[in-house]
Scaffold this motif. Sequence first.
Motif, PDB file in Angstrom:
ATOM      1  N   THR A  52       4.069  15.287  12.881  1.00 13.27           N
ATOM      2  CA  THR A  52       5.501  15.303  12.528  1.00 13.27           C
ATOM      3  C   THR A  52       6.289  14.199  13.142  1.00 13.27           C
ATOM      4  O   THR A  52       6.616  14.786  14.510  1.00 13.27           O
ATOM      5  N   PRO A  53       6.747  13.256  12.787  1.00 13.96           N
ATOM      6  CA  PRO A  53       7.561  12.426  13.757  1.00 13.96           C
ATOM      7  C   PRO A  53       9.060  13.075  13.685  1.00 13.96           C
ATOM      8  O   PRO A  53       9.495  13.539  12.581  1.00 13.96           O
ATOM      9  N   VAL A  54       9.689  13.152  14.885  1.00 13.64           N
ATOM     10  CA  VAL A  54      11.056  13.557  15.110  1.00 13.64           C
ATOM     11  C   VAL A  54      11.879  12.517  15.504  1.00 13.64           C
ATOM     12  O   VAL A  54      11.884  12.041  16.597  1.00 13.64           O
ATOM     13  N   ALA A  55      12.944  11.909  14.509  1.00 15.29           N
ATOM     14  CA  ALA A  55      13.800  10.895  15.027  1.00 15.29           C
ATOM     15  C   ALA A  55      15.247  11.568  15.384  1.00 15.29           C
ATOM     16  O   ALA A  55      15.946  10.902  15.998  1.00 15.29           O
ATOM     17  N   THR A  56      15.563  12.861  15.012  1.00 14.09           N
ATOM     18  CA  THR A  56      16.692  13.579  15.150  1.00 14.09           C
ATOM     19  C   THR A  56      16.500  15.052  15.585  1.00 14.09           C
ATOM     20  O   THR A  56      15.532  15.655  15.069  1.00 14.09           O
TER      21      THR A  56
END
Length: 271
Positions: A52-56
């Motif tokens: 899961t990419p986390v941008a925020t």
Amino acid sequence: MTSHKRKTGRRRAVVGGLSALGITGAAIVTSTLLAPAGAATLPAWPQAKGSTPVATTIEVSGTYDGKLKRFAGTGELGSDGQSESQQPLFVLKDGATLKNVVIGTPAADGVHCLGSCTLQNVWWENVGEDAATFKGTSKTAVYAVQGGGAKGASDKVFQFNGAGKLVVNKFQVADFGKLVRSCGNCKKQYPRTILINDVDITTPGKSIVGVNANYGDTASLRNIRIHGDTKKKIKPCTRFTGNNTGKEPKEIGTGPDGTTCRYAAGDLSYD
């Protein structure tokens, strides 16, 4: 690797130490905390179940179960450097629990706890600035790290900036600078209590815990297994004179003293 089984005397010592620190079932499941280590080998690192990419930054109230997915920063969180201004992947509000999470690369500034929190079965594959920072301001705050592990921390794994108690139990760490550091130069300082129990330490590493003697910190070490450090270069407990001016704190001693660094030779084993 030799099996390390806790003797009855050691169990009593741990129980006594926990009672003295006021650790209760509200913060940690006592039966788990006091379970014998008894494992012939280190627990295996989990295989991440997806990414899961986390941008925020993810804010957590209550319980967040990552189901052993790998979380890694992207965009503004796409750094694993040492900048103090980085944002975390997760922010835990007072009383929150983060569990079953694999934090990958880049890890940004890991996890921030704003009050009492529990990190259960959380694994850092390559620590960025810090794996977790504990920032609560209440002297009754309890931060519980239960299980999990961390690798590749060029400096600190757990940064203890706030007030209260930090309990690290059944954790494993390898290739690190310091496992736990009580903030040596924060603008607001507190007396901090640290208990590290049933933990595996694998070289290379510099120090298990660093504390500020002048602010009344205490660090208790119980059932610590150190692997690969035949020359005993890793410092189990280091005392500093902390400050609130931002200056680099002065190291004033290492080893058990019965006041700040609370452990005996029998609390550490080497292989």
